[in-house]
Design an enzyme around this catalytic site. Structure first.
Site, PDB file in Angstrom:
ATOM      1  N   ASP A  58       0.842  -1.198   0.000  1.00  9.49           N
ATOM      2  CA  ASP A  58       0.000   0.000   0.000  1.00  9.49           C
ATOM      3  C   ASP A  58       0.881   1.254   0.000  1.00  9.49           C
ATOM      4  O   ASP A  58       0.392   2.367  -0.134  1.00  9.49           O
ATOM      5  CB  ASP A  58      -1.001  -0.009   1.162  1.00  9.49           C
ATOM      6  CG  ASP A  58      -0.332  -0.019   2.522  1.00  9.49           C
ATOM      7  OD1 ASP A  58       0.912  -0.144   2.590  1.00  9.49           O
ATOM      8  OD2 ASP A  58      -1.063   0.096   3.534  1.00  9.49           O
ATOM      9  N   SER A  59       2.210   1.051   0.106  1.00  8.74           N
ATOM     10  CA  SER A  59       3.150   2.159  -0.081  1.00  8.74           C
ATOM     11  C   SER A  59       2.994   2.744  -1.482  1.00  8.74           C
ATOM     12  O   SER A  59       3.464   3.850  -1.748  1.00  8.74           O
ATOM     13  CB  SER A  59       4.594   1.692   0.145  1.00  8.74           C
ATOM     14  OG  SER A  59       4.867   0.522  -0.609  1.00  8.74           O
ATOM     15  N   ASP A  97      -1.212  -6.181  -0.682  1.00  9.44           N
ATOM     16  CA  ASP A  97      -1.393  -5.532   0.622  1.00  9.44           C
ATOM     17  C   ASP A  97      -2.860  -5.121   0.799  1.00  9.44           C
ATOM     18  O   ASP A  97      -3.409  -4.403  -0.054  1.00  9.44           O
ATOM     19  CB  ASP A  97      -0.523  -4.270   0.649  1.00  9.44           C
ATOM     20  CG  ASP A  97       0.178  -4.064   1.970  1.00  9.44           C
ATOM     21  OD1 ASP A  97      -0.041  -4.863   2.903  1.00  9.44           O
ATOM     22  OD2 ASP A  97       0.970  -3.101   2.054  1.00  9.44           O
ATOM     23  N   LYS A 127      -1.313  -9.402   2.617  1.00  3.87           N
ATOM     24  CA  LYS A 127      -0.649  -8.947   3.835  1.00  3.87           C
ATOM     25  C   LYS A 127      -1.578  -8.006   4.573  1.00  3.87           C
ATOM     26  O   LYS A 127      -2.312  -7.240   3.937  1.00  3.87           O
ATOM     27  CB  LYS A 127       0.661  -8.233   3.498  1.00  3.87           C
ATOM     28  CG  LYS A 127       1.393  -7.692   4.729  1.00  3.87           C
ATOM     29  CD  LYS A 127       2.790  -7.214   4.409  1.00  3.87           C
ATOM     30  CE  LYS A 127       2.860  -5.812   3.879  1.00  3.87           C
ATOM     31  NZ  LYS A 127       2.299  -4.776   4.750  1.00  3.87           N
ATOM     32  N   GLU A 129      -1.772  -5.466   8.382  1.00  2.00           N
ATOM     33  CA  GLU A 129      -0.912  -4.836   9.382  1.00  2.00           C
ATOM     34  C   GLU A 129      -1.443  -5.003  10.802  1.00  2.00           C
ATOM     35  O   GLU A 129      -2.652  -4.967  11.027  1.00  2.00           O
ATOM     36  CB  GLU A 129      -0.794  -3.335   9.085  1.00  2.00           C
ATOM     37  CG  GLU A 129       0.032  -3.027   7.862  1.00  2.00           C
ATOM     38  CD  GLU A 129       0.318  -1.533   7.694  1.00  2.00           C
ATOM     39  OE1 GLU A 129      -0.033  -0.730   8.596  1.00  2.00           O
ATOM     40  OE2 GLU A 129       0.899  -1.175   6.655  1.00  2.00           O
ATOM     41  N   GLU A 196       8.940  -4.286  10.832  1.00  2.00           N
ATOM     42  CA  GLU A 196       9.364  -2.982  10.291  1.00  2.00           C
ATOM     43  C   GLU A 196       9.817  -2.046  11.412  1.00  2.00           C
ATOM     44  O   GLU A 196       9.089  -1.825  12.394  1.00  2.00           O
ATOM     45  CB  GLU A 196       8.209  -2.330   9.501  1.00  2.00           C
ATOM     46  CG  GLU A 196       8.604  -0.954   8.952  1.00  2.00           C
ATOM     47  CD  GLU A 196       7.676  -0.388   7.883  1.00  2.00           C
ATOM     48  OE1 GLU A 196       6.764  -1.107   7.438  1.00  2.00           O
ATOM     49  OE2 GLU A 196       7.895   0.778   7.496  1.00  2.00           O
TER      50      GLU A 196
END
Ligand code: KIV
Length: 292
Positions: A58-59, A97, A127, A129, A196
């Site tokens: 999602d970056s 993501d 993925k 978070e 991270e």
């Protein structure tokens, strides 16, 4: 002058990456290479370079769509990017993501979104978070037959709640929270997890508890693999980026220089040259001109 030597990838690295092969890499202590990709060309680069895991992160929100954070990116935007990446990959394992707001509300919402990444974009896994309720969401998605990668430490979707984009787990209490989240995600059935921006020593201590592959970004050398954002490692971004970024090229400078040369050529009529043009039979041209 000969090129600098590179570590030869194991012969098996030409085979498609699978979950058993990923687990085997961890068992053998073979470092796992992951990068992000957001389009077909970056996917082709990742594939040709022999990376193991590709994440459509999602970056993409900040890196390619120009948003201020990862929060605004939508499922549809990420699905379009993921499908383009899928079309460019042969060997690497593709992870999509789940963006902010697409999985937190309920297990049903999480499973529905994860299914879209698999069905509509061809992702191999998704993925998500954080710990807490994300552990339940991960368990539900795994139960629906979709592999899940966890992500702990600095979780950009909830950076505001974490006090900003800063390293996590820097007190014993906060490090324990990271540890609890990581172990819970492992127990929920995640096939791998991202650490991270946590202290290297915390990551190293945690590795004793991790049976699944751990991919680090700003988590030091003890993890099973590393991930970097494509545009960060190639220098296709303005600014310096986070402490954990290592730049392997400065392509933004090269791209600006090349585009400036093109602009100069257009303005001075140096481009196009004969080799860039098409011809027509002279007789046809006479006929065309007469008819015009
Ligand atoms: O979105 C992303 O690029 C990520 C990586 C930094 C792991 O989550």
């Amino acid at each position: 002058m000969s090129a600098a030597p590179t570590a030869a990838p194991p012969v098996t690295d030409r085979l498609p990456m699978t979950l058993p092969r990923l687990a085997e890499k961890k068992r053998l202590g073979e470092p796992i290479v992951m990068i992000t990709a957001y389009d077909h060309p970056s996917a082709r680069v990742a594939d040709e370079a022999g990376v193991d895991l590709v994440l459509v992160g999602d970056s993409a929100a900040n890196v390619v769509l120009g948003y201020d954070s990862t929060v605004p990116i939508s499922v549809d935007e990420l699905l379009m990017l993921s499908a383009a990446v899928r079309r460019g990959l042969r060997r690497p394992f593709l992870v999509g993501d789940l963006p902010f707001g697409s999985y937190e509300a309920s297990d049903e919402q999480a499973v529905r979104t994860a299914q879209r990444f698999v069905k509509e974009a061809g992702c191999d896994a998704v993925k998500l978070e954080g710990g807490g309720s994300s552990v339940d969401r991960a368990r539900a998605i795994v139960a629906a037959g979709i592999p899940v990668m966890g992500h702990v430490g600095l979780t950009p979707q909830t950076a505001t709640a974490l006090g900003g984009y800063r390293a996590q787990g820097r007190t014993a209490d906060r490090a324990l929270q990271v540890a609890r989240d990581a172990v819970a995600l492992q127990q929920a059935g995640c096939f791998a997890i991202v650490f991270e921006a946590i202290p290297s020593a915390v990551a190293e201590a945690l590795m004793e508890r991790m049976e699944i592959p751990v991919i680090g970004i700003g988590a030091g050398p003890a993890t099973d693999g590393q991930v970097l954002v494509f545009h960060d490692l190639l220098g296709i971004r303005e600014g310096h980026g986070a402490r954990f970024v290592k730049r392997y090229a400065d392509l933004m400078d090269e791209m600006i220089a090349a585009t400036s040369r093109y602009a100069d050529d257009v303005r001075t009529h140096a481009f196009p040259e004969a080799e860039h043009t098409y011809s027509i039979d002279p007789g046809e041209l006479v006929e065309f001109r007469a008819a015009l």
